[in-house]
Design an enzyme around this catalytic site. Sequence first.
Site, PDB file in Angstrom:
ATOM      1  NE  ARG A 216      52.945  35.348  78.534  1.00  0.00           N
ATOM      2  CZ  ARG A 216      52.130  34.981  77.919  1.00  0.00           C
ATOM      3  NH1 ARG A 216      50.744  34.888  78.065  1.00  0.00           N
ATOM      4  NH2 ARG A 216      52.104  34.506  76.498  1.00  0.00           N
ATOM      5  CG  HIS A 217      51.973  39.918  76.665  1.00  0.00           C
ATOM      6  ND1 HIS A 217      53.014  39.388  76.333  1.00  0.00           N
ATOM      7  CD2 HIS A 217      50.760  39.342  76.603  1.00  0.00           C
ATOM      8  CE1 HIS A 217      52.635  38.114  76.023  1.00  0.00           C
ATOM      9  NE2 HIS A 217      51.376  37.988  75.947  1.00  0.00           N
TER      10      HIS A 217
ATOM     11  CG  HIS B 146      52.879  38.727  72.371  1.00  0.00           C
ATOM     12  ND1 HIS B 146      53.302  37.602  72.537  1.00  0.00           N
ATOM     13  CD2 HIS B 146      51.442  38.308  72.843  1.00  0.00           C
ATOM     14  CE1 HIS B 146      52.918  36.644  72.645  1.00  0.00           C
ATOM     15  NE2 HIS B 146      51.479  36.539  72.845  1.00  0.00           N
TER      16      HIS B 146
ATOM     17  N   GLY C  16      64.062  51.097  57.428  1.00  0.00           N
ATOM     18  CA  GLY C  16      64.628  52.386  57.535  1.00  0.00           C
ATOM     19  C   GLY C  16      63.405  53.287  58.419  1.00  0.00           C
ATOM     20  CG  MET C  17      59.214  53.997  56.887  1.00  0.00           C
ATOM     21  SD  MET C  17      59.344  55.876  57.250  1.00  0.00           S
ATOM     22  CE  MET C  17      58.621  56.594  55.577  1.00  0.00           C
TER      23      MET C  17
ATOM     24  CB  CYS D 152      60.401  53.032  53.544  1.00  0.00           C
ATOM     25  SG  CYS D 152      61.165  51.816  54.805  1.00  0.00           S
ATOM     26  N   GLY D 153      60.657  51.166  51.385  1.00  0.00           N
ATOM     27  CA  GLY D 153      60.814  50.021  50.494  1.00  0.00           C
ATOM     28  C   GLY D 153      60.708  48.777  51.235  1.00  0.00           C
ATOM     29  CB  THR D 154      63.263  47.233  53.375  1.00  0.00           C
ATOM     30  OG1 THR D 154      63.535  48.458  54.464  1.00  0.00           O
ATOM     31  CG2 THR D 154      64.143  47.061  52.333  1.00  0.00           C
TER      32      THR D 154
HETATM   33  C1  RB5 Z   1      64.706  53.843  49.257  1.00  0.00           C
HETATM   34  O1  RB5 Z   1      65.527  53.441  48.149  1.00  0.00           O
HETATM   35  C2  RB5 Z   1      64.864  52.827  50.588  1.00  0.00           C
HETATM   36  O2  RB5 Z   1      66.370  52.990  51.037  1.00  0.00           O
HETATM   37  C3  RB5 Z   1      63.987  53.042  51.591  1.00  0.00           C
HETATM   38  O3  RB5 Z   1      62.511  53.071  51.114  1.00  0.00           O
HETATM   39  C4  RB5 Z   1      63.734  51.847  52.832  1.00  0.00           C
HETATM   40  O4  RB5 Z   1      63.697  50.590  52.012  1.00  0.00           O
HETATM   41  C5  RB5 Z   1      64.975  52.374  53.777  1.00  0.00           C
HETATM   42  O5  RB5 Z   1      65.174  51.515  54.704  1.00  0.00           O
END
Ligand code: RB5
Length: 148
Positions: free
Chosen positions: A132-133, A98, A70-71, A65-67
């Site tokens: 250990r992991h 690990h 969220g995924m 996803c963008g960051t």
């Molecule tokens: C979409 O705008 C953005 O919120 C999504 O891709 C992601 O970064 C959320 O965690």
Amino acid sequence: MKYFIGADHAGIKIKSFVKELFEKKGHEVIDLGPFNEDRVDYPDFAQKVCESVLENEGTKGILICGTGLGMSMSANKFDGIRAALCHNEYSAAMAREHNDANVLCLGERVSGQGTVEYIIDAWDSHKFQGGRHTGRVEKINKLGSCRV
Ligand code: RB5
């Protein structure tokens, strides 16, 4: 290794690049979408990928996803999924060595193609170290059913 890949609209541009990188390494990659740039909700695609991983023993997942946040948050709701958000190759190596991570999460707005290539190289070339992991990963798995 068989992988399932999914993204949202903010991760779709790099999805085919990531798929090709995994395929070049000899992996099978099943694309669960989306297949156009329309806005979608990342939990829906996290669900598709995680259910496929859990239903097909010995497979792994890739979510973009963008960051990547969220995924990874969505994926880690699934009992048996250990999703690792990796923005650099060290995290990717440790996620495998690990944590025995079975889902790799990437952020298209955070990591460019060069960094993503390094992340995937590290993810693919490092193996779970066990030892250990092992007990720690088992403890993560047991947290899946924790309720307060
Ligand atoms: C979409 O705008 C953005 O919120 C999504 O891709 C992601 O970064 C959320 O965690």
